[in-house]
Design an enzyme around this catalytic site. Structure first.
Site, short mmCIF file in Angstrom:
data_model
loop_
_atom_site.label_atom_id
_atom_site.label_comp_id
_atom_site.label_asym_id
_atom_site.label_seq_id
_atom_site.Cartn_x
_atom_site.Cartn_y
_atom_site.Cartn_z
N HIS A 27 -0.31 -0.01 -10.19
CA HIS A 27 -1.00 -0.99 -9.35
C HIS A 27 -1.41 -2.23 -10.16
O HIS A 27 -2.58 -2.62 -10.19
CB HIS A 27 -2.23 -0.35 -8.69
CG HIS A 27 -2.62 -1.03 -7.40
ND1 HIS A 27 -3.29 -0.39 -6.39
CD2 HIS A 27 -2.43 -2.31 -6.96
CE1 HIS A 27 -3.51 -1.23 -5.40
NE2 HIS A 27 -3.00 -2.40 -5.72
N ARG A 81 0.85 -1.19 0.00
CA ARG A 81 0.00 0.00 0.00
C ARG A 81 0.89 1.23 0.00
O ARG A 81 1.91 1.27 0.68
CB ARG A 81 -0.94 0.02 1.22
CG ARG A 81 -2.06 -0.99 1.17
CD ARG A 81 -3.04 -0.67 0.04
NE ARG A 81 -4.20 -1.56 0.03
CZ ARG A 81 -4.28 -2.67 -0.68
NH1 ARG A 81 -3.24 -3.06 -1.41
NH2 ARG A 81 -5.37 -3.40 -0.66
N GLU A 117 -3.04 7.65 -5.21
CA GLU A 117 -2.90 6.79 -6.38
C GLU A 117 -3.95 7.18 -7.42
O GLU A 117 -5.14 7.19 -7.11
CB GLU A 117 -3.11 5.33 -5.94
CG GLU A 117 -2.65 4.32 -6.96
CD GLU A 117 -2.66 2.92 -6.39
OE1 GLU A 117 -1.82 2.63 -5.52
OE2 GLU A 117 -3.53 2.14 -6.81
#
Length: 303
Positions: free
Chosen positions: A276, A228, A257
Site C-alpha cells: 500500500h 481497495r 491487508e
C-alpha cells in the site's frame, strides 16, 4: 490539545509547531487503544491515517473534540455520520496523492511489459525483451483524480485508453482532455490488455473482479489494483493467474491487508504485491500533511 495518533510528514509537524496550539505527536498510539482513549479525553483535534477507526464508540470518549484530520484521501475508517452527529468537522486531502498513485500505475505498466528484474537474471535475450505499451489498450475502472491522470500519461505513451465510471458522462471535457473512451463495464474488461482499478469500495464494486469478470478479460491480460483490496476476489485472481488466463498482476492493496504470508498469491511469480505504497511518495506525504494540518488549525482558530 491536538493529538496526532499516526505518522505525520515532517512538513505537517513543522506547521503544528508554528500553529500556536499544544499538540502531542504519538505516531504509534494506534497500537495502544487504552492510551488512545485516555489522551482523547483532553483532545480538541485528532489526526489519523487509516489504522484508527473513528466511529461513535471512539468519539464517546472525546467530549472536547472539534475536528478530525484524515491523512489521506480514503475515508473508509471514518464514520462521517457519527462526526456530524457530534458537530465534529472532518478535514482530509482529496487528490493530494493522485499524482503519486498515477505514477505507480505507470511503473506497474512498465514492470509488466519489460520485467527488468527478471531480465537482469539473464537468459535468452530475445525472450527477455518484453513488449511495447504503445498500441495496447488500458482499461480504467473509475475516472476520478487518479484515473484521469493515469489516462493522460498512458495516452502520452501511445496507448488506447478506455474507461468506465457510472458518474461520468461521455460529453465531459475532462474525459476528452484525458483521451478516455467511455465504455460499458463489460467492454472495458474484455478490451483491455491492462485493467487498472480506481474505484471506491461500495456495495456495487466489492468483488467486482471475480471469476465471471476475469473470464471476460482477454487471455494474457494484466490486472493492476491501487484502489481497495475489496474490489478483487483474490481466490478467483489466483486461479486466473495459475491457469495462465491472466499473464500477471500488480497489487498495492489487498483484503485483508496485509495479505497473509501463506496466501497462494504470494507464491506466484506473476503476482507482485506491494504494501500500500502507491500514494506514499515523499512529495505526496508532504502535500497531504500540509493540507490536513492547515485545515485542522483553521477549524480550531474559528472555534
Amino acid at each position: 490539545m491536538i493529538l496526532v495518533a499516526e505518522e505525520l510528514d515532517p512538513r505537517g509537524l513543522e506547521l503544528l509547531r508554528e500553529g500556536g496550539h499544544a499538540y502531542r505527536y504519538e505516531p504509534n498510539l494506534w497500537r495502544d487503544p487504552e492510551s488512545l482513549r485516555k489522551m482523547l479525553a483532553e483532545a480538541t483535534a485528532l489526526i489519523v491515517r487509516n489504522r484508527i477507526r473513528v466511529d461513535g464508540a471512539l468519539l464517546e470518549g472525546a467530549p472536547r473534540l472539534r475536528v478530525v484530520g484524515r491523512l489521506g484521501t480514503g475515508l473508509d475508517n471514518v464514520d462521517q455520520e457519527a462526526l456530524r452527529a457530534r458537530n465534529v468537522v472532518l478535514v482530509y486531502a482529496p487528490g493530494a496523492n493522485a499524482l503519486g498513485v498515477a505514477e505507480y500505475v505507470l511503473a506497474a505498466l512498465f514492470h509488466l511489459a519489460r520485467n527488468l528484474p527478471r531480465a537482469a537474471q539473464g537468459g535468452d535475450r530475445l525472450a527477455l525483451g518484453g513488449f511495447e505499451l504503445a498500441g495496447k489498450t488500458l482499461g480504467l475502472v473509475g475516472l476520478g483524480e487518479v484515473g484521469l491522470r493515469v489516462a493522460q500519461r498512458a495516452r502520452a505513451l501511445g496507448m488506447r485508453v478506455v474507461g468506465y465510471d457510472p458518474l461520468r458522462k461521455p460529453w465531459e471535457a475532462a474525459l476528452e482532455g484525458a483521451g478516455v473512451e467511455l465504455l460499458p463495464l463489460e467492454a472495458v474488461f474484455s478490451e483491455a490488455h491492462f485493467l487498472s482499478l480506481h474505484a471506491p469500495p461500495t456495495p456495487e464494486t466489492r468483488g467486482l473482479v471475480n471469476r465471471r469478470t476475469l473470464a471476460r478479460m482477454r487471455p494474457g491480460a494484466y490486472l493492476i489494483n491501487t484502489a481497495r483490496g475489496e474490489l478483487v476476489d483474490h481466490g478467483a485472481l489466483y486461479e486466473a493467474l495459475r491457469e495462465g488466463h491472466l499473464a500477471g498482476a500488480v497489487l498495492d492493496v489487498t483484503h485483508p491487508e496485509p495479505l497473509p504470508e501463506d496466501h497462494p498469491l504470494r507464491g506466484l511469480e506473476t503476482c507482485l504485491i506491494t504494501p500500500h505504497i502507491a500514494g506514499l511518495t515523499r512529495e505526496a506525504q508532504a502535500r497531504v500533511g500540509e493540507r490536513v494540518v492547515q485545515g485542522v488549525l483553521e477549524v480550531l482558530r474559528a472555534a
